[in-house]
Design an enzyme around this catalytic site. Structure first.
Site, PDB file in Angstrom:
ATOM      1  N   GLU A 181       1.593-133.766 -12.262  1.00  0.00           N
ATOM      2  CA  GLU A 181       1.396-133.761 -10.968  1.00  0.00           C
ATOM      3  C   GLU A 181       0.262-132.175 -11.075  1.00  0.00           C
ATOM      4  OE1 GLU A 181       1.821-135.523  -8.433  1.00  0.00           O
ATOM      5  OE2 GLU A 181       3.746-136.660  -9.164  1.00  0.00           O
ATOM      6  N   HIS A 247      -1.773-142.239  -7.612  1.00  0.00           N
ATOM      7  CA  HIS A 247      -0.567-142.576  -7.434  1.00  0.00           C
ATOM      8  C   HIS A 247      -0.651-144.055  -6.777  1.00  0.00           C
ATOM      9  CE1 HIS A 247       0.961-138.432  -7.664  1.00  0.00           C
ATOM     10  NE2 HIS A 247       2.329-139.069  -7.165  1.00  0.00           N
ATOM     11  N   HIS A 251       2.230-145.743  -8.920  1.00  0.00           N
ATOM     12  CA  HIS A 251       3.247-146.260  -8.291  1.00  0.00           C
ATOM     13  C   HIS A 251       3.511-147.787  -8.595  1.00  0.00           C
ATOM     14  CE1 HIS A 251       3.804-143.224  -4.635  1.00  0.00           C
ATOM     15  NE2 HIS A 251       4.621-143.046  -5.814  1.00  0.00           N
ATOM     16  N   HIS A 263       8.307-141.081 -13.614  1.00  0.00           N
ATOM     17  CA  HIS A 263       7.280-140.831 -12.485  1.00  0.00           C
ATOM     18  C   HIS A 263       5.987-140.067 -13.116  1.00  0.00           C
ATOM     19  CE1 HIS A 263       5.297-140.560  -8.689  1.00  0.00           C
ATOM     20  NE2 HIS A 263       5.138-139.042  -8.580  1.00  0.00           N
TER      21      HIS A 263
END
Ligand SMILES: NC(=O)c1ccc[n+]([C@@H]2O[C@H](COP(=O)([O-])OP(=O)(O)OC[C@H]3O[C@@H](n4cnc5c(N)ncnc54)[C@H](O)[C@@H]3O)[C@@H](O)[C@H]2O)c1
Ligand SMILES: [Zn+2]
Length: 366
Positions: A181, A247, A251, A263
């Protein structure tokens, strides 16, 4: 001493405030006229939550512990904690103190958002991901059988106290989840931000160094970035979508891997593949995807999923992304480092399937 202090939507964000000193004192002040309901998980309880509860004088019966892991982010746990608080006669003067990763923060934040129509929450994030992402921005909620984070509320915390020294006990995989992130934040912000991150990559990817000033600086830089995006979103409409960089594909890979892949790894891979999509679409110049790939390696993150998966399956999985508007799947793409694409269409770009397939095939068949 609090190294960095910011304000976002009335929340005080304290970074680098030790929970063994100033951090606890600030929580005590903020909670002075409240009764504290401490929410944590089974891993964080002995490491950080119980010592903090002792400092704050929170009785063991007012500490509510969930089993560690995403499987606890449910309406069932929301109901259990809410009922336990009612059974302990918590009232309108309650403050929820969330001590843990993003799972605890999201769940406890949602308990606070709804308890007696809303009581304040103080977030004490103890994972890198929670410090730089989940605890900043006011989103709370739970997962449902239909998907993640589908039921929730915006509930800005009264205060966020991030003590990076708590990260020394974190597993390396969890630290890397946060670093992915941080890479996303750097890529959407500037070349300078990316250069700083990569110069510090070796030190940052080792939990043994988590108590260093470099880690505190990483957290401060990233909280600033996320807070500034969230803050500007109110006026500019849609800017917050740039936080979805990596993402859409991330995802999709995560769901094809049945949520067994971390993740952060999936988001990192998503950042690289989406950079390649931007290249193929003529939005980014050549070389962006390779730079993202090199950055992933420096941060100890993989360039491709461990598990074999084919391009068509991943493409199909992008369609079930809850952020997809109707049939169009939107990507938060970059023109270059620090230059999000599509300012005139709320930072979302629809991309033709053949381009996505081509980028996926290159990455997954390598
Ligand atoms: N609200 C938001 O805006 C937002 C943003 C991003 C992510 N999230 C949510 O955050 C969640 C993921 O958060 P996470 O990655 O922190 O996961 P997590 O809360 O499950 O924590 C990861 C693991 O680390 C353990 N742990 C936490 N702190 C520790 C410490 N200091 N030492 C040792 N172990 C520790 C936890 O017990 C858990 O096993 C997801 O549910 C995601 O949806 C929310
Ligand atoms: Zn993420």
């Amino acid at each position: 001493v609090v190294a960095t202090e910011l304000t976002l939507h009335g929340s005080r964000l304290l970074i680098g405030a030790p929970l063994t000193g100033e951090g606890a004192a600030r929580i005590q002040d903020a909670a002075a006229r409240h009764r504290i309901a401490l929410v944590t998980d089974t891993n964080v309880l002995p490491l950080h939550a119980a010592p903090l509860a002792a400092r704050l004088g929170v009785p063991a019966e007012d500490t509510f512990t969930i089993p560690a892991g995403e499987a606890s982010k449910t309406r069932a746990e929301w109901a259990r904690i809410s009922d336990a608080m009612l059974a302990r006669a918590f009232g309108r003067d309650s403050v929820v103190l969330a001590v843990g990763g993003g799972v605890v923060g999201d769940l406890a934040g949602f308990v606070a958002a709804t308890f007696m129509r809303g009581v304040p929450v103080i977030q004490v994030p103890t994972t890198l991901l929670a410090m730089i992402d989940a605890a900043v921005g006011g989103k709370t909620g739970v997962d449902t059988p239909a998907g993640k984070n589908l039921v929730g509320a915006f509930h800005h915390p009264l205060m966020v106290v991030a003590d990076p020294t708590t990260l020394t006990t974190l597993a390396p995989t969890e630290l890397r989840n946060g670093l992915a992130e941080a890479l996303k934040h750097a890529l959407i912000t500037s070349e300078d931000e990316l250069a700083w991150l990569l110069a510090s990559a070796r030190e940052l990817s080792d939990p043994a160094h988590a108590a260093s000033p470099t880690m505190a600086e990483l957290v401060a830089r990233n909280v600033r970035i996320k807070a500034s995006v969230v803050e500007r979103d109110e006026r500019e409409g849609g800017l917050r979508k740039i936080l979805n960089a990596g993402h859409t594909i991330g995802h999709a890979i995560e769901s094809v891997a049945a949520f067994q892949a971390p993740h952060g790894e999936c988001v990192g891979i998503g950042l690289r593949i989406e950079a390649r999509i931007a290249e193929l679409a003529g939005i980014a110049g050549a070389g962006l995807a390779d730079r993202v790939g090199a950055a992933l390696s420096q941060l100890g993150l993989p360039n491709a999923p461990q598990q074999r998966m084919d391009a068509a399956t991943v493409l199909a999985a992008t369609r079930s992304d809850k952020k997809a508007r109707g049939a169009t799947v939107e990507y938060a793409l970059l023109e270059a480092v620090g230059r999000p694409a599509g300012a005139t269409r709320a930072f979302g770009t629809a991309v033709a399937d053949d381009l996505v397939l081509a980028a996926l095939a290159e990455a997954l068949d390598a």
